[in-house]
Structures are given as structure tokens and as C-alpha cells.
Scaffold this motif. Sequence first.
Motif, PDB file in Angstrom:
ATOM      1  N   GLY A  45       0.730  -1.162   0.059  1.00 54.43           N
ATOM      2  CA  GLY A  45      -0.027  -0.026   0.055  1.00 54.43           C
ATOM      3  C   GLY A  45       0.877   1.180   0.119  1.00 54.43           C
ATOM      4  O   GLY A  45       0.601   2.160   0.570  1.00 54.43           O
ATOM      5  N   LEU A  46       2.143   1.273  -0.655  1.00 54.18           N
ATOM      6  CA  LEU A  46       2.841   2.312  -0.450  1.00 54.18           C
ATOM      7  C   LEU A  46       3.031   2.845  -2.004  1.00 54.18           C
ATOM      8  O   LEU A  46       2.846   2.238  -3.112  1.00 54.18           O
ATOM      9  N   ASP A  47       3.007   4.353  -2.022  1.00 57.40           N
ATOM     10  CA  ASP A  47       3.026   5.140  -3.453  1.00 57.40           C
ATOM     11  C   ASP A  47       4.760   5.572  -3.667  1.00 57.40           C
ATOM     12  O   ASP A  47       4.983   6.547  -3.027  1.00 57.40           O
ATOM     13  N   LEU A  48       5.224   4.561  -4.197  1.00 55.79           N
ATOM     14  CA  LEU A  48       6.774   4.919  -4.481  1.00 55.79           C
ATOM     15  C   LEU A  48       6.972   4.978  -6.005  1.00 55.79           C
ATOM     16  O   LEU A  48       8.064   4.750  -6.333  1.00 55.79           O
ATOM     17  N   ALA A  49       6.129   5.486  -6.831  1.00 53.69           N
ATOM     18  CA  ALA A  49       6.180   5.651  -8.414  1.00 53.69           C
ATOM     19  C   ALA A  49       7.516   6.486  -8.599  1.00 53.69           C
ATOM     20  O   ALA A  49       8.163   6.315  -9.244  1.00 53.69           O
ATOM     21  N   ALA A  50       7.341   7.686  -7.828  1.00 48.24           N
ATOM     22  CA  ALA A  50       8.371   8.750  -8.189  1.00 48.24           C
ATOM     23  C   ALA A  50       9.763   8.452  -7.498  1.00 48.24           C
ATOM     24  O   ALA A  50      10.681   8.661  -8.396  1.00 48.24           O
ATOM     25  N   ASP A  51       9.921   7.749  -6.595  1.00 43.50           N
ATOM     26  CA  ASP A  51      11.002   7.268  -6.182  1.00 43.50           C
ATOM     27  C   ASP A  51      11.694   6.019  -6.881  1.00 43.50           C
ATOM     28  O   ASP A  51      12.674   6.100  -7.069  1.00 43.50           O
ATOM     29  N   LEU A  52      10.581   5.391  -7.282  1.00 48.98           N
ATOM     30  CA  LEU A  52      11.265   4.215  -8.051  1.00 48.98           C
ATOM     31  C   LEU A  52      11.601   4.667  -9.390  1.00 48.98           C
ATOM     32  O   LEU A  52      12.807   4.162  -9.915  1.00 48.98           O
ATOM     33  N   ALA A  53      10.917   5.767  -9.959  1.00 49.64           N
ATOM     34  CA  ALA A  53      11.432   6.273 -11.319  1.00 49.64           C
ATOM     35  C   ALA A  53      12.797   6.739 -11.194  1.00 49.64           C
ATOM     36  O   ALA A  53      13.620   6.829 -12.091  1.00 49.64           O
ATOM     37  N   ALA A  54      13.036   7.746  -9.949  1.00 56.01           N
ATOM     38  CA  ALA A  54      14.277   8.489  -9.749  1.00 56.01           C
ATOM     39  C   ALA A  54      15.341   7.392  -9.739  1.00 56.01           C
ATOM     40  O   ALA A  54      16.557   7.554 -10.182  1.00 56.01           O
ATOM     41  N   VAL A  55      15.082   6.072  -9.096  1.00 59.58           N
ATOM     42  CA  VAL A  55      16.169   5.224  -8.716  1.00 59.58           C
ATOM     43  C   VAL A  55      16.635   4.653 -10.338  1.00 59.58           C
ATOM     44  O   VAL A  55      17.678   4.358 -10.602  1.00 59.58           O
ATOM     45  N   ARG A  56      15.636   4.479 -11.055  1.00 57.25           N
ATOM     46  CA  ARG A  56      15.791   3.825 -12.417  1.00 57.25           C
ATOM     47  C   ARG A  56      16.618   4.693 -13.277  1.00 57.25           C
ATOM     48  O   ARG A  56      17.356   4.191 -14.038  1.00 57.25           O
ATOM     49  N   ARG A  57      16.374   5.864 -12.980  1.00 57.26           N
ATOM     50  CA  ARG A  57      17.216   6.861 -13.920  1.00 57.26           C
ATOM     51  C   ARG A  57      18.562   7.001 -13.595  1.00 57.26           C
ATOM     52  O   ARG A  57      19.483   6.980 -14.180  1.00 57.26           O
ATOM     53  N   ARG A  58      18.671   6.895 -12.073  1.00 60.30           N
ATOM     54  CA  ARG A  58      20.146   7.127 -11.621  1.00 60.30           C
ATOM     55  C   ARG A  58      20.949   5.746 -12.204  1.00 60.30           C
ATOM     56  O   ARG A  58      21.866   5.926 -12.436  1.00 60.30           O
ATOM     57  N   THR A  59      20.119   4.688 -12.009  1.00 59.99           N
ATOM     58  CA  THR A  59      20.905   3.284 -12.319  1.00 59.99           C
ATOM     59  C   THR A  59      21.154   3.402 -13.747  1.00 59.99           C
ATOM     60  O   THR A  59      22.278   2.814 -14.287  1.00 59.99           O
ATOM     61  N   ALA A  60      20.330   3.950 -14.635  1.00 60.89           N
ATOM     62  CA  ALA A  60      20.668   3.825 -16.194  1.00 60.89           C
ATOM     63  C   ALA A  60      21.412   4.685 -16.569  1.00 60.89           C
ATOM     64  O   ALA A  60      22.364   4.282 -17.400  1.00 60.89           O
ATOM     65  N   ARG A  61      21.775   5.860 -15.723  1.00 56.96           N
ATOM     66  CA  ARG A  61      22.857   6.914 -16.126  1.00 56.96           C
ATOM     67  C   ARG A  61      23.987   6.084 -15.932  1.00 56.96           C
ATOM     68  O   ARG A  61      25.070   6.255 -16.375  1.00 56.96           O
ATOM     69  N   ALA A  62      24.071   5.597 -14.540  1.00 59.92           N
ATOM     70  CA  ALA A  62      25.377   5.100 -14.044  1.00 59.92           C
ATOM     71  C   ALA A  62      25.907   3.843 -15.067  1.00 59.92           C
ATOM     72  O   ALA A  62      27.096   3.898 -15.157  1.00 59.92           O
ATOM     73  N   ALA A  63      24.865   3.099 -15.494  1.00 59.11           N
ATOM     74  CA  ALA A  63      25.435   1.940 -16.113  1.00 59.11           C
ATOM     75  C   ALA A  63      25.715   2.484 -17.610  1.00 59.11           C
ATOM     76  O   ALA A  63      26.618   2.099 -18.067  1.00 59.11           O
ATOM     77  N   ALA A  64      25.212   3.473 -18.142  1.00 56.65           N
ATOM     78  CA  ALA A  64      25.588   4.031 -19.631  1.00 56.65           C
ATOM     79  C   ALA A  64      26.965   4.691 -19.278  1.00 56.65           C
ATOM     80  O   ALA A  64      27.845   4.689 -20.331  1.00 56.65           O
TER      81      ALA A  64
END
Length: 175
Positions: A38-57
Amino acid sequence: MPRARFTDPELQAVYALLAPTDTGAPSATAEDIAAREGLDLAADLAAVRRRTARAAASRRRSEGGGRRRENRRTREDYAFEVLSRRAGHLRRAELRALAQAWTRVGLWPAEMEAWIGAVGVNGAAIARDCLTAGIAVSAMDIVLDGMRVKQRLRGGEPVFSVLARATACGRSLSD
């Protein structure tokens, strides 16, 4: 799974808090877990995905996916250096071809230099065959029937013939 029942209400409360819940199949993603809790983590998860994608690139760009190629090139350059010191009379293209042959043997630089000293600049195939047969570079100075192992190999005697000769003499050519 049957739930445990305790007579002590505090113990029952702790168990209820910590006990695994029966939710069926395990969640595959963080979104599934957040939805179940029951948590609303959409914005947090999106930010983590962006950071991970940038770091991997960034990591892919800096490594270029070619770390192995860089490592091979470095070994090839080292082999080229060693070969040019030992066989300065050869042309650059010949030295490069020999360096590539020595690099394909897959030795570390110190081992490569020792093998080049033992079997000569043209001895990459001999070194590869010796390693396959289990003959160590330290065995190159062993005398078999009046001739050193390295002289036999440089003279064209097959590696397995030298190994058979050593076995017949009761000598070991491995470390």
C-alpha cells in the motif's frame, strides 16, 4: 501455512508483525511489493531507475565494453616490447605478428618473457604445446640424453616426444 498462536498477547503481537504473510507468489518487482504494502513509491522508483540507467551508461562508456580488448592490447604491446628487445632485427610488422601469436597463448607478462627467453621469439606455438602437455618453463634447462629440453624443442622435436623421453629417463618436466 498455519499461523502460530501464543498465549502471551505481546508475543502474539510481535509474531504477527514479523511473521511472513501468505501472499502467494513472491513479488518480482519493487512496484509489486509497493502495491502489496500500500505504498506510493512511483516517483522514488522512477528516480532510482534513472540514476541506475545513467550510471550503467556512464560505466559502459568509460569501459567501452572493451576492457578485455584493452587488456589484450596491453599484453600485446608488452609482448611487442619484449620481442623488439630480443629480436631488434625484425621489421615492425613481423614483430607485431609475433606479439599477437604470443598474446594468443594467454600468458601473463612475466611468464611470457620467461617463455620467450626459453624457446625464442618464434616459439609461441612451442610454448602453447608445452603448456598443454604440462611442461613448465623451469624444465627448459633439464638435460635429456645430452641435450637441454629447450634445445630439443627449438630444434623441432615435438613436445610429446620430449615428454616421452623425459618419462623414459624418469624425469618430471612439470613444476
